[in-house]
Design a protein around this motif. Sequence first.
Motif, mmCIF file in Angstrom:
data_model
loop_
_atom_site.group_PDB
_atom_site.id
_atom_site.type_symbol
_atom_site.label_atom_id
_atom_site.label_comp_id
_atom_site.label_asym_id
_atom_site.label_seq_id
_atom_site.Cartn_x
_atom_site.Cartn_y
_atom_site.Cartn_z
ATOM 1 N N ALA A 165 0.826 -1.191 0.000
ATOM 2 C CA ALA A 165 0.000 0.000 0.000
ATOM 3 C C ALA A 165 0.869 1.253 0.000
ATOM 4 O O ALA A 165 2.053 1.218 0.335
ATOM 5 N N THR A 166 0.269 2.365 -0.374
ATOM 6 C CA THR A 166 0.997 3.639 -0.436
ATOM 7 C C THR A 166 1.550 4.018 0.925
ATOM 8 O O THR A 166 2.690 4.486 1.033
ATOM 9 N N ILE A 194 4.694 2.141 1.682
ATOM 10 C CA ILE A 194 5.829 2.670 0.918
ATOM 11 C C ILE A 194 6.397 3.898 1.613
ATOM 12 O O ILE A 194 7.621 4.066 1.705
ATOM 13 N N PHE A 195 5.535 4.771 2.124
ATOM 14 C CA PHE A 195 6.005 5.959 2.839
ATOM 15 C C PHE A 195 6.761 5.590 4.118
ATOM 16 O O PHE A 195 7.775 6.195 4.457
ATOM 17 N N ASN A 207 10.129 4.232 3.082
ATOM 18 C CA ASN A 207 10.962 5.333 2.603
ATOM 19 C C ASN A 207 11.528 6.145 3.770
ATOM 20 O O ASN A 207 12.712 6.498 3.773
#
Length: 159
Positions: A2-3, A6-7, A10
Amino acid sequence: MATFDIFIENSKRLKKFFSPINPLFGDPKDTRRFLFNVNGIKKAYLPLAMKAIPLIQQLMIAGSVSKFKRSHFFKSNFNSISAVHSSLNEYRLKYDLPFWIHKNYPDQINFNEFRSLFSIFNEGRWVEKPLRIMVRSNLDQDTTTVINLFILWFKVSIN
């Protein structure tokens, strides 16, 4: 993935990449280093090549400076604890490139920018194979300085 995941990943990677390096205590993110934690001596992350040194082994077995003082190894090799600290400092200068640069050329370079290069140089120094590094033709001044300091350290630490 999911987004949001990813954040999170990161931010973890950025935190690892931009975490500051203190050359006196070593880089805890470097996998080619081990934790040297002995009571009475500041905790540091030392290069793996230093694990084979008998002084380091005996200090880690003892776990503290006071127990090490009572050991047969200490009594047969050292006169005082200051001699132990002096020997540790000499070993660090011989085995640890960022430590050597910090002691001999303070404020010369930014250690964070060259984290991976220091790791490669430290490992390459003790492996009995040629050290090959590809460097771009448009070198910046700091990269040239690090390579020159590595060559100087290599020549000095051979003894």
